[in-house]
Motif scaffolding. Structure first.
Motif, short mmCIF file in Angstrom:
data_model
loop_
_atom_site.label_atom_id
_atom_site.label_comp_id
_atom_site.label_asym_id
_atom_site.label_seq_id
_atom_site.Cartn_x
_atom_site.Cartn_y
_atom_site.Cartn_z
N ASN A 51 0.86 -1.18 0.00
CA ASN A 51 0.00 0.00 0.00
C ASN A 51 0.90 1.24 0.00
N VAL A 52 1.02 1.87 -1.16
CA VAL A 52 1.79 3.11 -1.28
C VAL A 52 0.83 4.26 -0.95
N ILE A 53 1.03 4.87 0.21
CA ILE A 53 0.05 5.84 0.71
C ILE A 53 0.36 7.25 0.20
N SER A 54 1.54 7.77 0.51
CA SER A 54 1.81 9.17 0.16
C SER A 54 3.31 9.42 0.17
N ALA A 55 3.66 10.61 -0.28
CA ALA A 55 5.05 11.09 -0.21
C ALA A 55 5.01 12.58 0.11
N LYS A 56 6.13 13.07 0.61
CA LYS A 56 6.23 14.50 0.94
C LYS A 56 7.57 15.04 0.46
N ASP A 57 7.55 16.33 0.13
CA ASP A 57 8.75 17.05 -0.31
C ASP A 57 9.40 16.36 -1.51
N VAL A 58 8.57 15.98 -2.48
CA VAL A 58 9.07 15.39 -3.72
C VAL A 58 9.47 16.53 -4.66
N GLU A 59 10.72 16.55 -5.08
CA GLU A 59 11.23 17.66 -5.87
C GLU A 59 11.81 17.16 -7.18
N GLY A 60 11.14 17.54 -8.29
CA GLY A 60 11.72 17.31 -9.60
C GLY A 60 12.61 18.48 -9.97
N GLU A 61 13.43 18.29 -10.99
CA GLU A 61 14.34 19.37 -11.39
C GLU A 61 13.57 20.57 -11.94
N GLN A 62 12.57 20.32 -12.78
CA GLN A 62 11.83 21.42 -13.38
C GLN A 62 10.32 21.28 -13.21
N HIS A 63 9.85 20.23 -12.58
CA HIS A 63 8.41 19.98 -12.47
C HIS A 63 8.18 19.00 -11.32
N THR A 64 6.94 18.86 -10.91
CA THR A 64 6.59 17.92 -9.85
C THR A 64 5.26 17.26 -10.20
N ASN A 65 5.29 16.35 -11.16
CA ASN A 65 4.15 15.50 -11.49
C ASN A 65 4.54 14.09 -11.04
N ALA A 66 4.27 13.78 -9.79
CA ALA A 66 4.89 12.63 -9.13
C ALA A 66 4.07 11.35 -9.27
N TYR A 67 4.79 10.26 -9.42
CA TYR A 67 4.19 8.93 -9.32
C TYR A 67 5.21 8.00 -8.70
N ALA A 68 4.72 6.88 -8.16
CA ALA A 68 5.59 5.89 -7.50
C ALA A 68 5.65 4.63 -8.34
N GLN A 69 6.83 4.06 -8.38
CA GLN A 69 7.06 2.82 -9.11
C GLN A 69 7.48 1.74 -8.12
N ILE A 70 6.79 0.60 -8.15
CA ILE A 70 7.07 -0.50 -7.23
C ILE A 70 7.74 -1.62 -8.03
N VAL A 71 8.91 -2.04 -7.58
CA VAL A 71 9.69 -3.05 -8.29
C VAL A 71 9.95 -4.21 -7.35
N TYR A 72 9.51 -5.41 -7.77
CA TYR A 72 9.77 -6.63 -6.98
C TYR A 72 10.02 -7.78 -7.95
N ARG A 73 11.21 -8.39 -7.84
CA ARG A 73 11.61 -9.50 -8.70
C ARG A 73 11.46 -9.16 -10.17
#
Length: 539
Positions: free
Chosen positions: A425-447
């Motif tokens: 369960n990916v709930i949230s993130a804070k203070d996510v900083e892109g170089e020129q933008h902040t359109n954030a998403y999370a990527q989950i990698v397992y095996r």
């Protein structure tokens, strides 16, 4: 004898005479002082700042100082006291009606040989509401809200218990109640249905102060020497032993039959074959494949391989699907004809309610394909064919969310790990900083398997609260899960992606503890954090 009688008469006469003379004189003197005495000037109390008190005086005054003065974490809640004051006449009736409804089924629990009955007679909490002397709110990683109010209630309730014994009736009246308590209140779990929490869990942070009067047949029983202290101390000890933190009392808000959590599990699907499918291609054949979905899940969960130029394909392919609620969910099977150019052609579908399955037992279904389940559509003139599948449902084990705790350290010694499902369960993130933008998403990698959340545009503090499932047959004690945060933008048809940090999570803790709910600092990010909840469930 005559002298004694004469002396007794004289003494009695003198006593009556003294009473008759003394009472008027006393009243006259009292009236004179009341009328002609001059009142003394009022004494103005001396106000002394707290910093000038000595240590003993401060310690004695400490219990009477509100918590919002003693602690900066406590908030002054005058607005709440005004709200309760205005609502108290209605709250009084609502609470008393609830008490009566709860007590009514138990009125005659004590009926026996001597026909004793105990019941309430129109209780009232009086006109004085409780006062909140401050409140603290805490944030946690769980889906709950924690409040710690300090409450004082010096009320004038009228609560009468009537006791019937044979034909006699005795009334016991509870009056002059004083309750001072520091509480911890959990509103949990938070849900998207008003009032947005399922239950209210209350516990005591310290021993409460309880004081009250008890009248029986018009007399105050608590005025009996020794009885008052005995009853007060007994009540304090009993209440503290039952509800002192971490012990608590739970008030359900919803009907528990409607919020009972279903037992999920893993659905094993084997798509065996199809028979007599429709001819879609010009050459009188088709290139069929099957899509698998579960109700209440938007995305496709599985897809078979494509069998070229056949109307009776054989797949014998296995799939594992995570099931949340086997009582309400259904398996949807859709058959398509693959086209090299253009969109694939729809051939038919069928569903299987999962409540038809017996846990741990294999069951083979031969399903007649339909166009859809819309009763308004005209039925097919020609059968669309049949699909044969084998289904097995293995529910998760009750009373645990992970395998048994492993006391040994993670070494070369063999460790047995049961198969199950890893819930991310990916709930949230804070203070996510892109170089020129902040359109954030999370990527989950397992095996090597990659899943991603939706993109939250123009937000440094994205909130996803999305769930992902990995079904695992092999031990994952030495495995790691990676959560990567990206920020993307699209310009002139080109997509640019910047890394905003990542976190590496060892799954050994999840297996050993059953669940992990943590906020992690993002690696390669200056201030970024991500909130992730992991649950391991075995079958």
């Amino acid at each position: 004898m005559s002298k004694k009688k004469d002396m007794g008469f004289v003494i009695t006469f003198i006593g009556i005479l003294g009473f008759c003379i003394g009472v008027p004189i006393g009243l006259a003197v009292g009236f004179f002082f009341f009328i002609y005495s001059e009142p003394k000037d009022g004494v103005v109390p001396v106000v002394i700042p707290l910093q000038e008190f000595d240590r003993d005086t401060l310690l004695s005054a400490l219990p009477y100082i509100p918590n919002w003065v003693k602690s900066p974490d406590h908030d002054r809640v005058d607005w709440l006291n005004k709200f309760v004051l205005n609502m108290w006449p209605y709250l009084d009736r609502a609470i008393c009606n609830m008490i009566k409804s709860k007590a009514k089924p138990k009125q005659f629990d004590f009926i026996g040989k001597y026909k004793i009955a105990i019941y309430l007679e129109n209780p009232s909490l009086g006109t004085l509401p409780p006062i909140f002397y401050g409140m603290t709110a805490y944030e946690t990683n769980e889906k709950q809200l924690v409040l710690e109010p300090a409450i004082r209630w010096a009320g004038n309730p009228n609560i009468v218990f009537a006791v019937k014994f044979m034909s006699a009736k005795i009334r016991i009246q509870l009056v002059d109640v004083q309750i001072f308590a520091n509480l911890r209140i959990h509103l949990e779990p938070l849900v998207p249905t008003f009032p947005c929490f399922e239950s209210l869990v209350v516990s005591l942070l310290e021993q409460p102060h309880v004081d009250f009067g008890l009248k029986v047949l018009g007399g105050d029983v608590m005025s009996i020497p020794g009885l008052y202290r005995l009853i007060q101390e007994t009540i304090k000890k009993q209440v503290t032993s039952l509800y002192h933190w971490p012990k608590s009392y739970k008030f359900p808000i919803f009907d528990q039959s409607t919020v009972a959590k279903p037992v999920g599990g893993i659905l094993y699907v084997k798509v065996i074959r199809a028979m007599r499918l429709w001819k879609i291609d010009l050459l009188g054949t088709s290139d069929p494949y099957v899509k698998l979905r579960l109700s209440n899940v938007k995305r496709t969960l599985g897809k078979t391989s494509i069998k070229n130029r056949t109307l009776n394909p054989k797949w014998n392919e296995d799939f594992k699907l995570f099931v949340k609620d086997p009582e309400t969910q259904v398996l949807e099977l859709q058959v398509y004809d693959w086209d090299k150019f253009g969109g694939d052609d729809y051939m038919g579908m069928q569903v299987v309610p999962l409540n038809q399955l017996t846990p741990h037992e294999k069951k083979i279904f031969t399903l007649d394909l339909l166009k859809n389940f819309d009763v308004n559509d005209s039925p097919d003139k020609k059968p669309r064919g049949q699909l044969v599948v084998e289904l097995t449902f293995d529910p998760f084990k009750l009373g645990r969310q992970g395998s048994d705790s492993i006391d040994r350290s993670l070494s070369d010694a063999p460790i047995i790990c049961e198969s199950g499902a890893l819930l991310v369960n990916v709930i949230s993130a804070k203070d996510v900083e892109g170089e020129q933008h902040t359109n954030a998403y999370a990527q989950i990698v397992y095996r090597g398997e990659i899943k991603k959340t939706r993109t939250i545009k123009r937000n440094w503090n994205p909130w996803w609260d999305e769930h992902f499932t990995y079904i695992v047959d092999e031990p994952l004690l030495h495995e790691k899960l990676y959560i990567k945060i990206f920020s993307e933008s699209r310009t002139c048809g080109f997509t640019r992606k910047d890394s905003a940090g990542f976190v590496e999570i060892s799954l050994a803790d999840v297996v050993n503890n059953g669940r992990v709910n943590e906020i992690y600092d993002l690696i390669d990010s200056e201030y970024g954090i991500v909130h992730v909840k992991l649950v391991w469930q075995t079958i």
